[in-house]
Design an enzyme around this catalytic site. Structure first.
Site, PDB file in Angstrom:
ATOM      1  N   HIS A 181       0.645  -2.721   2.076  1.00  0.00           N
ATOM      2  CA  HIS A 181      -0.199  -3.077   0.944  1.00  0.00           C
ATOM      3  C   HIS A 181       0.224  -2.253  -0.250  1.00  0.00           C
ATOM      4  CE1 HIS A 181      -2.465  -4.521   4.407  1.00  0.00           C
ATOM      5  NE2 HIS A 181      -2.763  -5.510   3.588  1.00  0.00           N
TER       6      HIS A 181
ATOM      7  N   CYS B  58      -5.436  -4.683   6.294  1.00  0.00           N
ATOM      8  CA  CYS B  58      -5.813  -4.396   4.900  1.00  0.00           C
ATOM      9  C   CYS B  58      -6.986  -3.429   4.749  1.00  0.00           C
ATOM     10  CB  CYS B  58      -6.107  -5.667   4.140  1.00  0.00           C
ATOM     11  SG  CYS B  58      -5.498  -7.166   4.894  1.00  0.00           S
TER      12      CYS B  58
ATOM     13  N   ASP C 269       3.534  -4.415   8.231  1.00  0.00           N
ATOM     14  CA  ASP C 269       2.572  -4.750   7.183  1.00  0.00           C
ATOM     15  C   ASP C 269       2.532  -3.659   6.119  1.00  0.00           C
ATOM     16  OD1 ASP C 269       0.677  -6.216   5.940  1.00  0.00           O
ATOM     17  OD2 ASP C 269      -0.935  -5.778   7.350  1.00  0.00           O
TER      18      ASP C 269
ATOM     19  N   GLN D 262       2.519  -6.366  13.027  1.00  0.00           N
ATOM     20  CA  GLN D 262       3.052  -6.728  11.716  1.00  0.00           C
ATOM     21  C   GLN D 262       3.790  -5.542  11.114  1.00  0.00           C
ATOM     22  OE1 GLN D 262      -0.815  -7.820   9.955  1.00  0.00           O
ATOM     23  NE2 GLN D 262       0.144  -9.769   9.468  1.00  0.00           N
TER      24      GLN D 262
ATOM     25  N   HIS E 180      -0.475  -7.885  -0.520  1.00  0.00           N
ATOM     26  CA  HIS E 180      -0.263  -7.823   0.930  1.00  0.00           C
ATOM     27  C   HIS E 180       1.124  -8.381   1.189  1.00  0.00           C
ATOM     28  CE1 HIS E 180      -4.790  -8.063   1.597  1.00  0.00           C
ATOM     29  NE2 HIS E 180      -4.662  -8.564   0.393  1.00  0.00           N
TER      30      HIS E 180
ATOM     31  N   LYS F 240      -0.081 -17.102  -2.215  1.00  0.00           N
ATOM     32  CA  LYS F 240       0.943 -16.389  -1.457  1.00  0.00           C
ATOM     33  C   LYS F 240       2.295 -17.060  -1.549  1.00  0.00           C
ATOM     34  CE  LYS F 240      -0.125 -18.824   2.818  1.00  0.00           C
ATOM     35  NZ  LYS F 240      -0.158 -18.781   4.256  1.00  0.00           N
TER      36      LYS F 240
ATOM     37  N   ARG G 281      -5.513 -11.772  17.059  1.00  0.00           N
ATOM     38  CA  ARG G 281      -6.109 -12.972  16.481  1.00  0.00           C
ATOM     39  C   ARG G 281      -6.231 -14.019  17.563  1.00  0.00           C
ATOM     40  NH1 ARG G 281      -2.412 -13.422  10.996  1.00  0.00           N
ATOM     41  NH2 ARG G 281      -2.934 -11.353  10.194  1.00  0.00           N
TER      42      ARG G 281
HETATM   43 ZN   LIG Z   1      -3.322  -7.379   4.082  1.00  0.00          ZN
END
Ligand SMILES: [Zn+2]
Ligand SMILES: [Zn+2]
Length: 643
Positions: free
Chosen positions: A388, A337, A386, A384, A513, A467, A366
């Protein structure tokens, strides 16, 4: 004292003193009473024989109802603990905790001078059957804290003493069956004979309270069901899951391995595994383009101050990796992010530019405790898919809806059905409640609009926003959490990002996200188990393998190899000096979708024989026809073989 008990059908029963759900069940019918596991009293699970002395709404919970599982599985864990104490000696066994879990239960034991092995489980099961047969009455009683501690001390139950000391209430409850007493909140079945269908599954080590500094206890896992048939089906599913275990299939199919010595929780991908990952990435890229995303790339490590600003420092530091150079601390990114926010801030944004959808295959790290790592499913680094989305408040519902449609298209390719969980504000959170409420409502609206089945998980949201999690169901009925969508009003605030609105004022965008595979590595692991390693042709690392019957036909085989390769088919030649039967068996084990077998007849006619991985033979196949069919199968991402 007059008490009113309201039943589910709306009728009201009046009592002039305490009453138990058991009594009420019996008044309704003898059958209901025999079949009852407990009750829901004002929505809370309650013992069948525990008196009620207040007005309430009450529902009798029958054994086969889902709410009953919690009750009889927990009772089963007590029965198991009792059996273990009988076998190993009550003075030698110290009890840890014994909760129910999804589909079962466990109990942790500290046993003096004895190590339980898988073989011992049968012995424990036998003793449990005896306890069930004895049909011991299960009784609840309460003690003031001091007396409770005294009781547990007398019995040498040091772990229970530790637990009681932390209970804030003045009184604590116990459950007693025969000689066995356990500190417990309950509820339980009224007697040990009420449920019989159980199985002990495995034994493993577990630190007391999950802390490596504490003693290692022995944990026995088991499962129980109200119906014999359900137990049998569940055990069959476990058996099937074992065969599909990606930790076994991964190395066996040359997809990946994990070197726990130098990179625990960090999978190493072999060429075949990478081929599958690349296919997943290609598909993802194509769909992201279709749904209006732009792909970007951000650094793996960035200055600590970025992570202080993002809030990760305060809320997530324990899970992060750090590195230092020239006295500056950098964090290895646990999320993508902040990087995407830097991109947003790189240029002034007008209301007309929104929504901005930034997508990245973001590699994150992580930290997870060693004990919880599990193949590709629980790792310390992963990629990910991922993205945004930065948008105006009035665009949130449309954007979330767009993501849900994307998820639907993606998952249906793999034959997954799914359901969603909407998670709301957790205790540790940023921002005020009104903002949270707004974000939660936006997610709810999108779910209602797209008609995705969902449940609400109170307090399970991320620290920066509510979420939606998507759980896919695989071919043997297991559920896996993959995609998430999170609406976030906090991070735009923290990073002070704005856009210029139509009226010329600066406004705050909303940030969404979302990841759809979730983690590519994890999704890969799930797919290995879902397909049992037999990937559909479009995903298979090797799509075709050519087997010349003997050396004489290697030339023809090579000719074919070249032709297939030119047509973009992943093909290999297996001309090893082994019998044809042996090579067929081996390639079947590798789960290659198609074997092409060529000998005299095929070479002569310029044709091929096709053998599918499920053992079917098709002769006299034209080469061009095969290429056309398999290409169509690959491009359509079909789940079944064309032949
Ligand atoms: Zn994020
Ligand atoms: Zn208990």
């Amino acid at each position: 004292m007059i008490m009113q008990v309201r039943l589910p059908d709306g009728s009201i029963k009046i009592y002039d003193g305490p009453v138990t759900p058991g009594q009420i069940a019996r008044e309704i019918s003898e059958g209901l009473w025999r079949n009852a596991a407990g009750a829901l009293v004002n929505g809370q699970l309650w013992d069948l024989e525990r008196p009620i002395d207040f007005d309430c709404e009450l529902k009798i919970v029958k054994l086969e109802e889902p709410e009953a599982a919690e009750i009889y599985r927990h009772t089963m864990s007590h029965i198991m603990a009792q059996a273990v104490m009988r076998i190993y000696g009550a003075d030698k066994v110290k009890l840890g905790i014994g909760p129910t879990i999804e589909n079962g239960f466990y109990y942790d034991f500290d046993i003096q001078d004895a190590k339980i092995t898988e073989e011992d489980l049968t012995k424990i099961e036998e003793e449990m059957k005896k306890i069930i047969k004895e049909d011991l009455k299960i009784e609840r009683f309460e003690l003031p804290k001091a007396e409770a501690i005294e009781l547990m001390k007398q019995r040498g139950q040091v772990y229970k003493v530790e637990l009681i000391e932390e209970i804030p209430d003045e009184k604590v409850s116990f459950y007693k069956q025969g000689e066995f007493i356990d500190l417990c909140r309950g509820p339980h079945l009224p007697s040990t004979g009420k449920v019989k269908h159980f199985k002990l599954l495995s034994v493993s080590g577990a630190y007391w309270r999950g802390n490596e500094k504490n003693p290692m206890l022995q944990r026995i896992y088991g499962t129980a069901f109200a119906k014999k048939e359900d137990l049998e089906n569940y055990l069959k599913m476990l058996e099937e899951a074992k065969k599909r275990d990606h930790r076994k299939l991964g190395p066996q199919l040359d997809l990946f391995f994990i070197n726990t010595d130098v990179a625990a929780g960090m999978p190493i991908f072999l060429p075949y595994g990478m081929t599958v990952l690349l296919e997943l990435m290609n598909l993802s890229r194509k769909l992201h383009k279709k749904y209006g995303y732009k792909e970007v790339g951000t650094p793996l490590i960035m200055h600590e101050k970025l992570w202080r600003q993002s809030g990760h420092w305060d809320h997530y530091k324990n899970n992060m990796y750090f590195t230092e150079k020239e006295e500056v601390t950098y964090a290895v990114k646990p999320m993508n992010c902040p990087g995407h926010i830097l991109i947003y801030k790189n240029k002034p944004v007008s209301y007309k530019d929104l929504p901005i959808r930034l997508f990245e295959f973001g590699r994150v790290h992580r930290y997870e405790r060693g004990g919880v790592l599990h193949g590709l499913l629980r790792v310390r680094t992963f990629t990910q898919d991922d993205a945004h989305i930065f948008c105006r408040e009035d665009q949130v519902v449309a954007e979330v809806t767009n993501v849900v449609k994307f998820i639907d298209e993606l998952y249906s390719i793999f034959g997954f059905t799914y359901r969603a969980t909407l998670s709301t504000m957790p205790e540790d959170h940023m921002g005020d409640e009104a903002t949270w409420e707004k974000a939660t409502q936006a997610l709810r609206n999108a779910l209602e609009e797209t008609k995705v089945p969902y449940v609400v998980a109170e307090g399970e949201g991320a620290f920066y926003g509510p979420k939606i999690d998507f759980h896919v169901k695989d071919v043997i009925g297991r559920e896996w959490q993959c995609a998430t969508i999170q609406v976030d009003f906090q991070m735009p605030e923290r990073f002070d990002i704005t856009y210029k609105d139509a009226d010329g004022t600066e406004k705050r965008p909303v940030m969404i996200h979302r990841a759809l595979y979730g983690s590519l590595e994890r999704f890969f692991g799930i797919l290995i188990e879902h397909y049992a390693g037999a990937f559909p042709t479009w995903l298979a690392p090797v799509q075709v393998v050519i087997l010349p019957v003997s050396e004489k036909y290697v030339d023809y085989a090579k000719e074919l190899l070249e032709k297939f390769d030119k047509n973009g088919i992943r093909v290999e030649l297996d001309d090893r000096n082994e019998t044809l039967g042996y090579r067929i068996r081996e390639n079947q084990m590798r789960k290659v979708p198609y074997m092409i077998i060529v000998g005299e007849k095929e070479k002569e006619a310029g044709k091929i024989s096709v053998r599918t991985r499920d053992g079917r033979d098709i002769h006299d196949v034209e080469v061009e026809e095969f290429i056309t069919k398999i290409t169509r199968e690959i491009n359509s991402k079909s789940m079944s073989l064309s032949y």
